[in-house]
Design an enzyme around this catalytic site. Structure first.
Site, mmCIF file in Angstrom:
data_model
loop_
_atom_site.group_PDB
_atom_site.id
_atom_site.type_symbol
_atom_site.label_atom_id
_atom_site.label_comp_id
_atom_site.label_asym_id
_atom_site.label_seq_id
_atom_site.Cartn_x
_atom_site.Cartn_y
_atom_site.Cartn_z
ATOM 1 N N ASN A 159 0.779 -1.022 0.352
ATOM 2 C CA ASN A 159 0.305 0.242 0.291
ATOM 3 C C ASN A 159 1.054 1.186 -0.439
ATOM 4 N N ASN B 176 4.589 2.793 2.893
ATOM 5 C CA ASN B 176 6.209 3.611 3.787
ATOM 6 C C ASN B 176 7.282 3.464 2.766
ATOM 7 N N PHE C 113 6.417 -9.747 4.176
ATOM 8 C CA PHE C 113 6.464 -8.427 4.756
ATOM 9 C C PHE C 113 6.343 -7.206 4.686
ATOM 10 N N SER D 127 11.628 -10.933 14.264
ATOM 11 C CA SER D 127 12.800 -10.108 14.295
ATOM 12 C C SER D 127 13.880 -10.363 15.493
ATOM 13 N N TYR E 22 6.451 -3.463 18.992
ATOM 14 C CA TYR E 22 6.563 -2.986 18.160
ATOM 15 C C TYR E 22 7.282 -4.798 18.573
ATOM 16 N N LYS F 114 5.573 -9.115 17.144
ATOM 17 C CA LYS F 114 6.736 -9.656 15.606
ATOM 18 C C LYS F 114 6.416 -11.904 16.789
ATOM 19 N N ASN G 298 20.191 -6.561 12.199
ATOM 20 C CA ASN G 298 19.670 -5.704 11.902
ATOM 21 C C ASN G 298 20.224 -5.107 10.468
ATOM 22 N N ASN H 194 15.746 6.035 12.461
ATOM 23 C CA ASN H 194 15.544 6.034 14.008
ATOM 24 C C ASN H 194 17.153 5.356 14.366
ATOM 25 N N LEU I 164 20.948 3.830 13.185
ATOM 26 C CA LEU I 164 22.526 4.311 13.396
ATOM 27 C C LEU I 164 22.219 3.877 11.733
ATOM 28 N N GLY J 251 15.660 1.739 25.880
ATOM 29 C CA GLY J 251 15.816 0.439 25.310
ATOM 30 C C GLY J 251 16.125 0.021 25.056
HETATM 31 P P1 NAD Z 1 9.777 -1.249 5.073
HETATM 32 O O1 NAD Z 1 9.022 -0.135 5.986
HETATM 33 O O2 NAD Z 1 10.804 -0.653 4.133
HETATM 34 O O3 NAD Z 1 8.966 -2.205 4.104
HETATM 35 C C1 NAD Z 1 7.092 -2.619 4.611
HETATM 36 C C2 NAD Z 1 6.882 -2.322 3.686
HETATM 37 O O4 NAD Z 1 5.861 -2.711 3.579
HETATM 38 C C3 NAD Z 1 6.658 -1.193 3.064
HETATM 39 O O5 NAD Z 1 6.685 -0.985 1.433
HETATM 40 C C4 NAD Z 1 5.091 -0.732 3.178
HETATM 41 O O6 NAD Z 1 4.258 0.352 2.394
HETATM 42 C C5 NAD Z 1 5.034 -1.892 3.372
HETATM 43 N N1 NAD Z 1 2.959 -1.884 4.073
HETATM 44 C C6 NAD Z 1 2.864 -1.464 5.751
HETATM 45 N N2 NAD Z 1 1.533 -1.797 6.418
HETATM 46 C C7 NAD Z 1 1.412 -2.177 4.600
HETATM 47 C C8 NAD Z 1 0.071 -3.318 4.514
HETATM 48 N N3 NAD Z 1 -1.173 -2.577 5.602
HETATM 49 N N4 NAD Z 1 -0.656 -3.254 3.098
HETATM 50 C C9 NAD Z 1 0.582 -3.910 2.441
HETATM 51 N N5 NAD Z 1 1.477 -3.327 2.626
HETATM 52 C C10 NAD Z 1 1.750 -2.498 3.876
HETATM 53 O O7 NAD Z 1 10.001 -2.488 6.550
HETATM 54 P P2 NAD Z 1 11.670 -3.175 5.689
HETATM 55 O O8 NAD Z 1 12.860 -2.763 6.541
HETATM 56 O O9 NAD Z 1 11.844 -3.861 4.298
HETATM 57 O O10 NAD Z 1 11.277 -4.454 6.537
HETATM 58 C C11 NAD Z 1 10.185 -5.737 6.272
HETATM 59 C C12 NAD Z 1 10.088 -6.012 7.461
HETATM 60 O O11 NAD Z 1 10.830 -6.995 8.202
HETATM 61 C C13 NAD Z 1 8.881 -5.462 7.910
HETATM 62 O O12 NAD Z 1 7.714 -6.743 8.937
HETATM 63 C C14 NAD Z 1 9.723 -4.990 9.441
HETATM 64 O O13 NAD Z 1 9.519 -5.172 10.849
HETATM 65 C C15 NAD Z 1 10.660 -6.952 9.637
HETATM 66 N N6 NAD Z 1 12.304 -6.426 10.119
HETATM 67 C C16 NAD Z 1 12.852 -5.506 9.211
HETATM 68 C C17 NAD Z 1 14.151 -5.292 9.500
HETATM 69 C C18 NAD Z 1 14.897 -3.389 10.045
HETATM 70 O O14 NAD Z 1 15.302 -3.242 10.585
HETATM 71 N N7 NAD Z 1 14.403 -2.899 8.121
HETATM 72 C C19 NAD Z 1 14.428 -5.302 10.759
HETATM 73 C C20 NAD Z 1 13.329 -6.493 11.936
HETATM 74 C C21 NAD Z 1 11.888 -7.357 11.107
HETATM 75 C C1 UD1 Z 2 16.325 -1.035 16.265
HETATM 76 C C2 UD1 Z 2 15.316 -1.201 17.205
HETATM 77 C C3 UD1 Z 2 14.642 -3.148 17.023
HETATM 78 C C4 UD1 Z 2 14.465 -3.132 15.600
HETATM 79 C C5 UD1 Z 2 15.865 -2.719 14.752
HETATM 80 C C6 UD1 Z 2 15.572 -2.788 13.469
HETATM 81 C C7 UD1 Z 2 15.563 -0.234 19.495
HETATM 82 C C8 UD1 Z 2 15.987 -0.402 20.678
HETATM 83 N N1 UD1 Z 2 15.702 -1.171 18.605
HETATM 84 O O1 UD1 Z 2 17.386 -2.204 16.252
HETATM 85 O O2 UD1 Z 2 13.713 -3.279 17.887
HETATM 86 O O3 UD1 Z 2 14.346 -4.145 15.026
HETATM 87 O O4 UD1 Z 2 16.354 -1.005 15.355
HETATM 88 O O5 UD1 Z 2 14.325 -1.937 12.852
HETATM 89 O O6 UD1 Z 2 14.622 1.114 18.708
HETATM 90 N N2 UD1 Z 2 22.565 4.771 17.419
HETATM 91 C C9 UD1 Z 2 23.768 5.359 17.516
HETATM 92 N N3 UD1 Z 2 22.780 6.822 17.121
HETATM 93 C C10 UD1 Z 2 21.890 6.661 16.270
HETATM 94 C C11 UD1 Z 2 21.186 5.579 16.014
HETATM 95 C C12 UD1 Z 2 22.076 3.915 16.743
HETATM 96 O O7 UD1 Z 2 24.815 5.897 18.831
HETATM 97 O O8 UD1 Z 2 21.338 7.646 16.132
HETATM 98 C C13 UD1 Z 2 23.493 2.685 18.045
HETATM 99 C C14 UD1 Z 2 22.443 2.110 19.147
HETATM 100 O O9 UD1 Z 2 22.319 2.640 20.196
HETATM 101 C C15 UD1 Z 2 22.382 0.893 18.606
HETATM 102 C C16 UD1 Z 2 23.168 0.478 16.992
HETATM 103 O O10 UD1 Z 2 23.258 2.565 17.431
HETATM 104 O O11 UD1 Z 2 23.889 0.978 19.374
HETATM 105 C C17 UD1 Z 2 22.163 0.443 16.425
HETATM 106 O O12 UD1 Z 2 20.459 1.145 16.505
HETATM 107 P P1 UD1 Z 2 19.128 1.016 15.036
HETATM 108 O O13 UD1 Z 2 20.481 1.002 13.663
HETATM 109 O O14 UD1 Z 2 18.664 1.936 15.694
HETATM 110 O O15 UD1 Z 2 19.559 -0.272 15.457
HETATM 111 P P2 UD1 Z 2 18.897 -1.186 17.351
HETATM 112 O O16 UD1 Z 2 18.611 -0.584 18.059
HETATM 113 O O17 UD1 Z 2 20.499 -2.839 16.712
#
Ligand code: NAD
Ligand code: UD1
Length: 348
Positions: free
Chosen positions: A33, A36, A90, A134, A158, A162, A188, A207, A209, A304
């Site tokens: 949709n 994001n 996803f 995740s 969140y 999951k 990550n 959000n 790093l 957190g």
């Molecule tokens: P992303 O936001 O880039 O991709 C998610 C996609 O889902 C987007 O294209 C968004 O438009 C779509 N979407 C959201 N709500 C929807 C809905 N109601 N119907 C249809 N489409 C919808 O995120 P990503 O980083 O590609 O992550 C993909 C999956 O992996 C997610 O479920 C996320 O929770 C999980 N995940 C991501 C990370 C990460 O760090 N990126 C880490 C662990 C798990």
């Molecule tokens: C975060 C989420 C986790 C999620 C993942 C992917 C939290 C507590 N955890 O993981 O649930 O699955 O993202 O979306 O939010 N950092 C900095 N400066 C920044 C950003 C991050 O120092 O501006 C540090 C953090 O403290 C951490 C590391 O970088 O030590 C990675 O952070 P981030 O990329 O946000 O990932 P996670 O916290 O591991």
């Protein structure tokens, strides 16, 4: 070749995985949709996949919570008559802070959305699914590297969503024969396709790093705040298991192949490299990739956060025959190529 439904396939991980699946010869229906993401990502996926992929990617704009959209997706496809053999799921919301502020939206999209999807799968005779889980499930880990047997103790909404979907999937697997399910617990995910044509394009202030460092490197933001310099790690900054998004995409192909080759299965696997890198190491490595040092400042810890999270990826290697092939240098090189050639993401 299988016909696959990819929910959220226009997103960061979905777009890279869609490319790997097209290159492996599969036929894809993407349901997204664009909550994001941008349609431009899939246009570029097709461009990278080349003429051989022509006619093998159909995109449906729709919502996983709406059964009419799901029905359209299951009915779509290049070769009418053949049903969807497997779903890669996803679609979802993933920002931890936002989930604290808007838990109902997270439970609706992530949990209700997954429930509707599973109901539609049953109705259309499809019982094979790969789910984006995740490492956030593990909360504050007791020990690292983290095995899959570690306690599931999420610490934010969140993470709760999951954990709820993993539970729903295990209940479904136990309810009737025929389900083949893989829950992949990503650590990550970072980096980009080596072409620099597709990558991560977060809305607003990142959000996480890695996208934050990339935006500082390209001049969109001033400096990186390092959240804590007093963690019990080698240099005092937090340690994470960063996994190249192309390794992750290949992990999905390996999981799909394992499911399609076997009988009833419920896999719950970590996808990570098994190696930890500190925030300061990542800043340093990215500086080398882009040829300039990244301005940064050590500030307070973020609430957190855990000191160290690193995967034990040995089960994924054993069960899928998959392991990461790319290192932090590759991650930074590819991430920089994407950010440098698309300073404003897909909008540029
Ligand atoms: P992303 O936001 O880039 O991709 C998610 C996609 O889902 C987007 O294209 C968004 O438009 C779509 N979407 C959201 N709500 C929807 C809905 N109601 N119907 C249809 N489409 C919808 O995120 P990503 O980083 O590609 O992550 C993909 C999956 O992996 C997610 O479920 C996320 O929770 C999980 N995940 C991501 C990370 C990460 O760090 N990126 C880490 C662990 C798990
Ligand atoms: C975060 C989420 C986790 C999620 C993942 C992917 C939290 C507590 N955890 O993981 O649930 O699955 O993202 O979306 O939010 N950092 C900095 N400066 C920044 C950003 C991050 O120092 O501006 C540090 C953090 O403290 C951490 C590391 O970088 O030590 C990675 O952070 P981030 O990329 O946000 O990932 P996670 O916290 O591991």
């Amino acid at each position: 070749m299988a016909r696959l439904l990819i929910t959220g396939g226009a997103g960061f991980i979905g777009s890279h995985t869609a490319l790997v699946l097209l290159e492996a010869g599969h036929e894809l229906v993407v349901l997204d949709n664009y909550a994001n993401s941008s349609p431009e990502a899939l246009r570029r996926v097709l461009e990278l996949a080349g003429p051989e992929a022509e006619g093998r990617l159909q995109v449906i704009e729709g919502d996983i919570r709406r059964s009419t959209d799901l029905d359209r997706a299951f009915a779509a496809g290049a070769s009418p008559g053949a049903g969807v053999e497997a779903v890669i799921h996803f679609a979802g919301l993933k920002a931890v802070g936002e989930s604290v502020a808007e838990p109902l939206r997270y439970w609706d999209v992530n949990v209700n959305g997954s429930q509707r999807l599973l109901a539609a799968m049953r109705a259309h005779g499809c019982r094979t699914v790969v789910f984006s889980s995740s490492a956030t499930l593990y909360g504050y880990p007791e020990a690292v590297p983290i095995p899959e047997s570690a306690p599931i103790r999420p610490i934010n909404p969140y993470g709760h969503t999951k954990a709820a979907v993993e539970k729903m999937l295990s209940d479904v697997a136990a309810s009737e024969a025929g389900w083949r399910i893989a829950c992949l617990r990503y650590f990550n995910p970072v980096g980009a396709h080596p072409s620099g044509r597709i990558g991560e394009d977060p809305n607003g202030i990142p959000n996480n790093l890695f996208p934050f460092i990339s935006q500082v490197a390209v001049g969109r933001r001033e400096q990186v705040q390092v959240f804590g310099g007093d963690w019990p790690t080698s240099d005092g900054s937090g340690v994470r298991d960063y996994i190249h998004v192309m390794d992750l995409a290949e992990g999905h192909l390996a999981a799909l192949n394992t499911l399609l080759a076997g009988g009833d299965q419920l896999l719950q696997l970590n996808l990570g490299s098994g190696h930890g890198h500190s925030v300061l190491e990542v800043i340093e490595a990215f500086g080398r990739a882009c040829g300039r040092s990244i301005p940064h400042q050590i500030t307070q810890r973020r609430s957190g956060d855990a000191a160290i999270t690193v995967a034990d990826p040995s089960e994924a290697k054993r069960q899928l025959g998959w392991q990461t092939r790319r290192n932090l240098h590759d991650i930074c090189q590819d991430g920089w190529r994407w950010q440098h050639s698309n300073p404003g993401g897909y909008a540029t």
